[in-house]
Design a protein around this motif. Structure first.
Motif: not given
Length: 233
Positions: A83-87, A94-97, A103-107, A121-126
């Motif tokens: 959730q955006s309020n937990k970013t 975390f070491h990675s999301i 884009l909102k979460i990424a920003q 580091p991040i992965l994109i969930e599809v």
């Protein structure tokens, strides 16, 4: 069986699947999914040699993390929806999301990582299924998000992840894994850092390895069945 015995068995199964796919087992990470399980099982798995862990909820892991500070070389990934309020808290913990899907979460993660003076580091969930319960970015939106990530210098996109529909038949997941691999291969030409495929769980990780998984996320086969408290269901 103990967690140590389960770990040994899982590594043997990963090695067998890798051999069938003409791959090296060293190219496939085993992530221990410790959501809902108590801190004690993480400590036990760590003592048996496990170093990579996945958690689904920011608040749950925040409560666990104080008891894990001595595990200096353990690595924790967020594998549940964010959730955006937990970013801010997620970037800190975390070491990675591994579940970025907008884009909102990424920003927001980029801003949080900048404040922490870290590269995240991040992965994109599809999302490849039509199930309402599943999260993720629509496949057709992947190129746009990847291009936008180039403007977010504190994020490092390392790959893709997905969760196929549940089935007792592991083969039913193969088409979803294959589709994600195709998306990764297509976008990797333009975005060379996209090397990872986080696919495969307790019931289908062998199929995922055959389809190119670089990380299998295993919980039940390692820690046993989860007992969910009412608030976590």
């Amino acid at each position: 069986m103990s967690i140590a015995q389960n770990l040994e068995r899982l590594h043997d199964q990963i090695a067998d699947a890798a051999r069938r796919a003409n791959r090296s087992e060293t190219d496939i990470a085993l992530m221990a999914v410790s959501k809902v399980h108590p801190v004690e099982v993480i400590l036990e798995a760590y003592a048996a040699g496990q170093r990579l862990f996945g958690e689904n909820r920011v608040q749950e892991f925040a409560e666990k993390s104080a008891s894990l500070s001595s595990l200096a070389d353990a690595e924790y990934h967020l594998i549940g929806p964010l959730q955006s309020n937990k970013t801010n808290r997620a970037a800190e913990l975390f070491h990675s999301i591994d579940t970025v899907d907008s884009l909102k979460i990424a920003q927001r993660l980029n801003t949080a990582a900048q404040a922490l003076n870290k590269q995240l580091p991040i992965l994109i969930e599809v999302k490849l299924s039509h199930e309402e319960s599943k999260h993720g970015l629509a496949p057709e939106d992947l190129p746009t998000l990847l291009n936008a990530l180039a403007e977010l210098p504190h994020l490092e996109p390392h790959g893709l992840m997905t969760v196929p529909p549940w089935s007792e038949d592991p083969e039913s997941a193969r088409s979803y894994f294959r589709q994600l691999r195709g998306l990764r291969d297509q976008q990797q030409r333009l975005h060379p850092t996209l090397t990872q495929l986080s696919i495969g769980m307790s019931n289908d990780f062998a199929v995922a390895i055959e389809e190119g998984s670089t990380c299998v996320r295993v919980g039940t086969a390692l820690f046993g069945k989860r007992t969910y408290p009412p608030a976590a269901q």
